[in-house]
Design a protein around this motif. Structure first.
Motif, PDB file in Angstrom:
ATOM      1  N   TYR A 199      -1.776  -4.958   3.301  1.00 21.42           N
ATOM      2  CA  TYR A 199      -3.143  -4.543   2.974  1.00 21.42           C
ATOM      3  C   TYR A 199      -4.146  -5.047   3.995  1.00 21.42           C
ATOM      4  O   TYR A 199      -5.055  -4.321   4.407  1.00 21.42           O
ATOM      5  N   GLN A 233       0.830  -1.204   0.000  1.00 22.09           N
ATOM      6  CA  GLN A 233       0.000   0.000   0.000  1.00 22.09           C
ATOM      7  C   GLN A 233       0.869   1.261   0.000  1.00 22.09           C
ATOM      8  O   GLN A 233       2.006   1.242   0.475  1.00 22.09           O
ATOM      9  N   GLU A 279     -13.208   0.987   2.294  1.00 23.95           N
ATOM     10  CA  GLU A 279     -12.737  -0.296   2.814  1.00 23.95           C
ATOM     11  C   GLU A 279     -12.375  -0.179   4.291  1.00 23.95           C
ATOM     12  O   GLU A 279     -12.634  -1.089   5.086  1.00 23.95           O
ATOM     13  N   THR A 283      -4.085   3.101  -3.121  1.00 21.28           N
ATOM     14  CA  THR A 283      -4.104   1.660  -3.398  1.00 21.28           C
ATOM     15  C   THR A 283      -5.236   0.935  -2.680  1.00 21.28           C
ATOM     16  O   THR A 283      -5.440  -0.259  -2.895  1.00 21.28           O
ATOM     17  N   HIS A 284      -5.920   1.618  -1.800  1.00 24.87           N
ATOM     18  CA  HIS A 284      -7.155   1.117  -1.203  1.00 24.87           C
ATOM     19  C   HIS A 284      -8.019   2.327  -0.896  1.00 24.87           C
ATOM     20  O   HIS A 284      -7.569   3.467  -1.035  1.00 24.87           O
ATOM     21  N   THR A 285      -9.247   2.113  -0.495  1.00 22.20           N
ATOM     22  CA  THR A 285     -10.185   3.224  -0.331  1.00 22.20           C
ATOM     23  C   THR A 285     -10.573   3.437   1.127  1.00 22.20           C
ATOM     24  O   THR A 285     -10.466   2.535   1.956  1.00 22.20           O
TER      25      THR A 285
END
Length: 328
Positions: free
Chosen positions: A117, A69, A191, A186-188
């Motif tokens: 992650y 990430q 999430e 790379t993630h929200t």
């Protein structure tokens, strides 16, 4: 003379036990000079009224580095150029030694942290984590094991609850609408929010807060406080950015002690009944002002180190706590 907005906040939150309106919080974040000291005093009074115990914990970096990430502040990201130790999830012995030190220092809340992650499935590594948690409870009666393992699914959140994880740390970090801009792509943030909701669903207390100094505005700090209230998290860790060499924010302009104090105090006024703890940045960034900020509505702290940056000896922190308790 006390600022009229502080008097309004006192009447609403302290006297009438009502939520602090957002428009008033947005006015309070603008306070300057001596008014900031009055705001700190109000936050301390609210803390004393609504919370009756200290929340003290320590964490252990059980898996370090090589994270996929791109979190802007984190030295463990593969996108960072920081000089840190990298290792897979540890065997039980070093984890047990860290837990024993924690208990010997008079702290019973012990957090296991892994880089990465997260875990959407119970794979081999996650099964190892669950086994380690079980062993900690077997070896150390009275310990409270907490986790910080990234983004979860319903399956993995339920498994952590079944293995008696008490608290789960997963921070929003910033105003949710600024997450992609200031933290990670790379993630929200969705999430992250879903993970917080999942652990709460299974009875694990959510430990969820943020970092001040990532380039957010004062208004963003207010929005973060209300986002945490909306999620009804039980524990709110507040960090002050430690800019680590090799990260995206290594050269970010530091925010003032006054701005940090206002953010701390408003977080307390917005979340009067929650445990709010001062985490990273206490010793290294705040230095002479650490005690002042601990009086800005804070009723806990993270002691003994912060994954890849140093902390302060727990014995020194306990002495500080004794002194702060003189003020309520």
């Amino acid at each position: 003379m006390i600022n009229q907005n502080i008097i309004k906040a006192y009447d609403i939150v302290y006297v009438n036990n009502q939520p602090l309106p957002k428009d008033l919080a947005l006015e309070l974040i603008k306070l300057e000079g001596p008014d900031v000291v009055d705001l700190i005093s109000l936050a301390n009074k609210v803390k004393i009224k609504y919370t009756n115990k200290d929340h003290i914990c320590t964490i252990h970096n059980a898996k370090s580095g090589a994270c996929s990430q791109d979190c802007s502040y984190c030295s463990q990201s593969i996108f960072a150029k920081s000089n840190i130790e990298v290792y897979p999830f540890q065997d039980f012995d070093p984890i047990a030694k860290a837990a024993e030190r924690t208990l010997n220092n008079g702290v019973k809340i012990f957090g296991l942290v892994t880089s990465g992650y997260g875990y959407k499935k119970i794979n081999r590594e996650f099964a190892h984590i669950l086994e380690t948690i079980d062993k900690l409870y077997e070896k150390f009666p009275g310990i409270e094991v907490c986790g910080c393992f990234g983004i979860l699914s319903d399956e993995t959140a339920k498994a952590l609850a079944e293995h008696k994880v008490v608290h789960y740390n997963h921070n929003l970090q910033v105003n949710p609408i600024k997450y992609k801009e200031l933290v990670a792509s790379t993630h929200t943030i969705e999430e992250r929010i879903e993970t917080v909701k999942l652990v709460k669903k299974y009875g694990i207390q959510a430990c969820c807060g943020g970092i001040f100094g990532l380039g957010e505005t004062p208004e963003d700090r207010v929005e973060l406080a209300y986002a945490l209230r909306e999620l009804d998290v039980e524990i709110i860790p507040l960090n002050v950015l430690i800019p680590i060499e090799g990260t995206k924010v290594e050269n970010v302009e530091p925010i003032s002690v006054s701005d940090i104090a206002k953010a701390f105090a408003i977080t307390r006024l917005v979340n009067p009944t929650k445990s709010i703890k001062f985490a990273a940045g206490r010793e290294t960034k705040m230095k002479d002002f650490q005690g002042l900020l601990m009086l800005a509505g804070i009723n806990g702290f993270l002691t003994g180190g912060y994954l890849t940056t140093r902390g302060r000896e727990t014995s020194e922190d306990m002495k500080l706590l004794e002194e702060i308790e003189y003020f309520g």
